[in-house]
Motif scaffolding. Sequence first.
Motif, short mmCIF file in Angstrom:
data_model
loop_
_atom_site.label_atom_id
_atom_site.label_comp_id
_atom_site.label_asym_id
_atom_site.label_seq_id
_atom_site.Cartn_x
_atom_site.Cartn_y
_atom_site.Cartn_z
N MET A 1 0.83 -1.22 0.00
CA MET A 1 0.00 0.00 0.00
C MET A 1 0.86 1.26 0.00
N TYR A 2 0.38 2.24 -0.71
CA TYR A 2 1.15 3.47 -0.85
C TYR A 2 0.91 4.45 0.30
N LYS A 3 1.94 5.23 0.57
CA LYS A 3 1.78 6.43 1.36
C LYS A 3 1.97 7.60 0.38
N VAL A 4 1.23 8.67 0.59
CA VAL A 4 1.41 9.85 -0.25
C VAL A 4 2.02 10.95 0.61
N PHE A 5 3.16 11.47 0.18
CA PHE A 5 3.84 12.56 0.89
C PHE A 5 3.69 13.83 0.08
N LYS A 6 3.44 14.93 0.75
CA LYS A 6 3.40 16.21 0.05
C LYS A 6 4.39 17.18 0.68
N PHE A 7 5.23 17.75 -0.15
CA PHE A 7 6.19 18.76 0.31
C PHE A 7 5.88 20.09 -0.36
N GLY A 8 5.69 21.13 0.42
CA GLY A 8 5.36 22.45 -0.11
C GLY A 8 6.62 23.24 -0.45
N GLY A 9 6.39 24.45 -0.94
CA GLY A 9 7.47 25.31 -1.40
C GLY A 9 8.55 25.56 -0.35
N ALA A 10 8.13 25.72 0.92
CA ALA A 10 9.10 26.05 1.97
C ALA A 10 10.09 24.89 2.22
N SER A 11 9.66 23.67 1.90
CA SER A 11 10.54 22.51 2.16
C SER A 11 11.60 22.36 1.08
N ILE A 12 11.47 23.10 -0.02
CA ILE A 12 12.47 23.03 -1.10
C ILE A 12 12.85 24.45 -1.55
N LYS A 13 12.98 25.33 -0.57
CA LYS A 13 13.22 26.74 -0.91
C LYS A 13 14.68 27.05 -1.18
N ASP A 14 15.58 26.17 -0.71
CA ASP A 14 17.01 26.36 -0.97
C ASP A 14 17.72 25.01 -0.87
N VAL A 15 19.04 25.04 -1.16
CA VAL A 15 19.79 23.79 -1.22
C VAL A 15 19.80 23.06 0.13
N GLU A 16 19.91 23.81 1.18
CA GLU A 16 19.93 23.19 2.50
C GLU A 16 18.62 22.45 2.79
N SER A 17 17.49 23.07 2.48
CA SER A 17 16.19 22.40 2.68
C SER A 17 16.05 21.18 1.79
N ILE A 18 16.53 21.30 0.56
CA ILE A 18 16.42 20.16 -0.37
C ILE A 18 17.23 18.98 0.16
N LYS A 19 18.41 19.26 0.70
CA LYS A 19 19.23 18.17 1.24
C LYS A 19 18.57 17.52 2.44
N ASN A 20 17.97 18.33 3.28
CA ASN A 20 17.23 17.82 4.45
C ASN A 20 16.09 16.92 4.00
N LEU A 21 15.38 17.37 2.98
CA LEU A 21 14.26 16.58 2.47
C LEU A 21 14.74 15.24 1.89
N GLY A 22 15.90 15.29 1.21
CA GLY A 22 16.51 14.06 0.69
C GLY A 22 16.74 13.04 1.80
N GLU A 23 17.25 13.53 2.94
CA GLU A 23 17.49 12.65 4.10
C GLU A 23 16.19 12.02 4.58
N ILE A 24 15.15 12.85 4.65
CA ILE A 24 13.85 12.33 5.12
C ILE A 24 13.39 11.21 4.19
N LEU A 25 13.45 11.47 2.87
CA LEU A 25 12.94 10.45 1.95
C LEU A 25 13.79 9.19 2.00
N LEU A 26 15.10 9.32 2.14
CA LEU A 26 15.95 8.12 2.23
C LEU A 26 15.56 7.27 3.45
N SER A 27 15.12 7.94 4.51
CA SER A 27 14.74 7.17 5.69
C SER A 27 13.42 6.42 5.48
N TYR A 28 12.69 6.75 4.41
CA TYR A 28 11.45 6.02 4.08
C TYR A 28 11.65 5.15 2.83
N ASP A 29 12.91 4.89 2.47
CA ASP A 29 13.21 4.20 1.21
C ASP A 29 12.47 2.87 1.07
N ALA A 30 12.25 2.18 2.17
CA ALA A 30 11.61 0.86 2.11
C ALA A 30 10.12 0.93 1.78
#
Length: 415
Positions: A1-30
């Motif tokens: 079963m799927y989970k749906v994640f939504k990330f808004g503009g503030a979560s990808i507003k600069d490189v630092e936020s994008i990297k943080n978001l990458g970490e979050i998604l990697l932790s849900y890789d499974a």
Amino acid sequence: MYKVFKFGGASIKDVESIKNLGEILLSYDAEKLVVVFSAMGKVTNMLEKVVESYVTKSNDSIEKLQDVKDFHDNILSQLFDEKHAIYDEVNNLFVEIEWILEDDPNQEYAYDYDQIVSIGEFLSTKIMSAYLHQIGFANKWLDARDLIRTDNAYRNAKVDWKTTVSFVNNQIKEKHSVTQGFIGCTSENFTSTLGREGSDFSAAILAFALNADEVVIWKDVPGMMNADPKYYSDATLLDKISFDEAIELAYFGAKVIHPKTIQPLKQKGIPLYIKSFVRSRESGSKISEGIATSPKIPSYIVKENQILISISDTSLSFIVETHMSKIFSLLSKHSVRVNMMQNSAVSFSICVDNDAHKVPRLLEDLKNDFEVFFNDSLRLYTIRHYTSESVQSLVKNKDVILEQKSRNTLQIVAK
Ligand code: ASP
Ligand code: MG
């Protein structure tokens, strides 16, 4: 079963936020995930300026577009090697806008708006999909126009649920997909949008179609709070909220989630989590069926830039049903939503958002049949589950113009 994640503009507003978001998604890789993105940072506002300049033929649309390019170039150069294919993909998206700008504006403003402003989400998802690949989060980029079918009410498109459910189930097969929020497609294959801040709604639409396990909206706040931390320094997290309460809060103007988001989730009993992308391990708020809202405290909602319009008969006679029906048909004609209304013997008052386009036209029409007074630059305060202390502290030092109470909700219009 799927989970749906939504990330808004503030979560990808600069490189630092994008990297943080990458970490979050990697932790849900499974997990099986559908990841929905808004445009980066304030890109939607920047693209609205391009549209404004284009439709008013102001000659600076290319300049305004350059601001959008510079913003993305800055992010690209920090994330990718110069030879990465993403540079061409991003460039092609800008060429699409440039082609539009070369021609004269269309008859229909909303159509042009959607074709241009939607590019913000195509840019963000192309960049995020490539970046996530690069850090080892395999994913498939999907065009939301192949997923969400709408009518052609541009800027506020209505979903064709039946077609959307079948599109989504035909398209989403991969373990991880990345797609655009906010965007749909008409039956003639034109891009439509679901209204500002509509990405939350997109996540709910996809979850509905997939019968997803859950939806998570990742925000820059810890979850759904009992007040906007911007106005109330002691805003408290609501850990649990029922669907019905969330619908009420969103209806009265709580900005955390788009009001249309809850209904499809409620229908399918899919829980919605609001979590912080800054403190991603914290549990945030859970919105679901059949739970009591906790903690049980008053919630405060503030709407700024309100106008209170008082309407009375020119002969000062009673406001009767035929007047009401006339007033409401004008409200509907100008698509002005009433935030609060009150009736007295000889006048009818409505409090609405003071939209610079809609309200002057509404007033003009009303003045044809009625005596109209208004008071602007007001704020509308709503307290859900008010107590006498919460009301007292709210009205303190305020010039209250109108007040209205029901069993669970108190509203005040004040200067
Ligand atoms: N990018 C769009 C907006 O800012 C949609 C969204 O963020 O939900 O309105
Ligand atoms: Mg946004």
